[in-house]
Design an enzyme around this catalytic site. Structure first.
Site, PDB file in Angstrom:
ATOM      1  N   ASP A  37       9.074  34.304 -28.612  1.00 41.40           N
ATOM      2  CA  ASP A  37       8.773  35.715 -28.907  1.00 41.40           C
ATOM      3  C   ASP A  37       7.546  35.964 -29.795  1.00 41.40           C
ATOM      4  OD1 ASP A  37      11.122  35.947 -27.479  1.00 41.40           O
ATOM      5  OD2 ASP A  37      12.272  36.933 -29.055  1.00 41.40           O
ATOM      6  N   CYS A  78      15.918  34.833 -33.125  1.00 47.14           N
ATOM      7  CA  CYS A  78      15.728  34.215 -31.811  1.00 47.14           C
ATOM      8  C   CYS A  78      15.432  32.723 -31.889  1.00 47.14           C
ATOM      9  CB  CYS A  78      14.678  34.981 -31.019  1.00 47.14           C
ATOM     10  SG  CYS A  78      15.307  36.624 -30.555  1.00 47.14           S
ATOM     11  N   LYS A 116      13.920  37.854 -21.636  1.00 49.45           N
ATOM     12  CA  LYS A 116      15.317  37.992 -22.058  1.00 49.45           C
ATOM     13  C   LYS A 116      15.534  39.361 -22.673  1.00 49.45           C
ATOM     14  CE  LYS A 116      14.334  35.746 -26.440  1.00 49.45           C
ATOM     15  NZ  LYS A 116      14.527  36.935 -27.286  1.00 49.45           N
TER      16      LYS A 116
END
Ligand code: VGL
Ligand code: ZN
Length: 205
Positions: free
Chosen positions: A16, A159, A114
């Protein structure tokens, strides 16, 4: 510089590194963009490089704005368990969802998106927050005969943490390179991440 020597059976998992998690982003992680030069230096050493991209539809259930009288950074109970509510972030096809423009995309071979299902959030690169819905990443890495997964990116305490936990759970030796991560740090979440990962046997260095 990060001193790391990759093996052919290692995968680099870049979590990310998107505008919304960098300075001025909708869910800015303090100093988030600082990971970019370090990751750019790492990518050239790995034969397998996968990135994740948080990729939410507008009105996603993890957004505080999707719930009446709910503030960002509070918790709610979802059918699959406790869920932190976030400011709107990483909305599909927006600038905030794009990778940081300095991130070297050339060596990234696969992108796992995601969080695109409205009713379930996904922190981990492997499983959504219901802990059942798979992204398919485990299969991809096993088919490539990967033995060890090296995690970097944003955010360390969300994450990156849950991706590393699941990598370990899926049978990979797992390393988190902490200098190439930054944390949101909500209510001690960064320390909690370090403790949880250490207890599992994930290497943090
Ligand atoms: C993340 C909160 C919500 C992350 C993504 O990348 O750590 N955190 N969505
Ligand atoms: Zn998200």
């Amino acid at each position: 510089m990060i001193d790391f020597k990759a093996r052919p059976s290692d995968a680099l998992l870049i979590i990310d590194v998107q505008n919304d998690f960098c300075t001025d982003g909708a869910l800015a992680v303090p100093d988030g963009e600082a990971v970019v030069p370090l990751i750019n230096q790492l990518v050239t050493q790995f034969t397998t490089v996968i990135a994740t991209q948080d990729w939410h539809p507008a009105g996603h259930s993890s957004f505080a704005s999707s719930h009446t009288d709910a503030a960002p950074f509070t918790m709610i109970t979802m059918p699959y368990g406790e869920q932190t509510l976030w400011p709107d972030h990483c909305i599909q096809n927006t600038h905030g969802a794009e990778f940081h423009e300095q991130l070297d995309m050339q060596h990234i071979q696969g992108i796992i998106r995601k969080g695109f299902r409205s009713d379930v959030d996904s922190y981990s690169a492997f499983y959504e927050n219901d802990k059942k819905t798979t992204t398919g990443l485990s299969g991809l890495l096993h088919e490539r005969k990967i033995k060890r997964v090296v995690c970097v990116g944003l955010a360390y305490d969300y994450c990156v943490r849950f991706s590393a936990e699941d990598a370990h759970q899926e049978g990979f030796e797992t390393i988190v390179l902490k200098d190439a991560c930054r944390a949101i740090d909500l209510d001690g979440s960064a320390d909690a991440a370090t403790q949880a990962l250490s207890e599992l046997g994930v290497t943090i260095r």
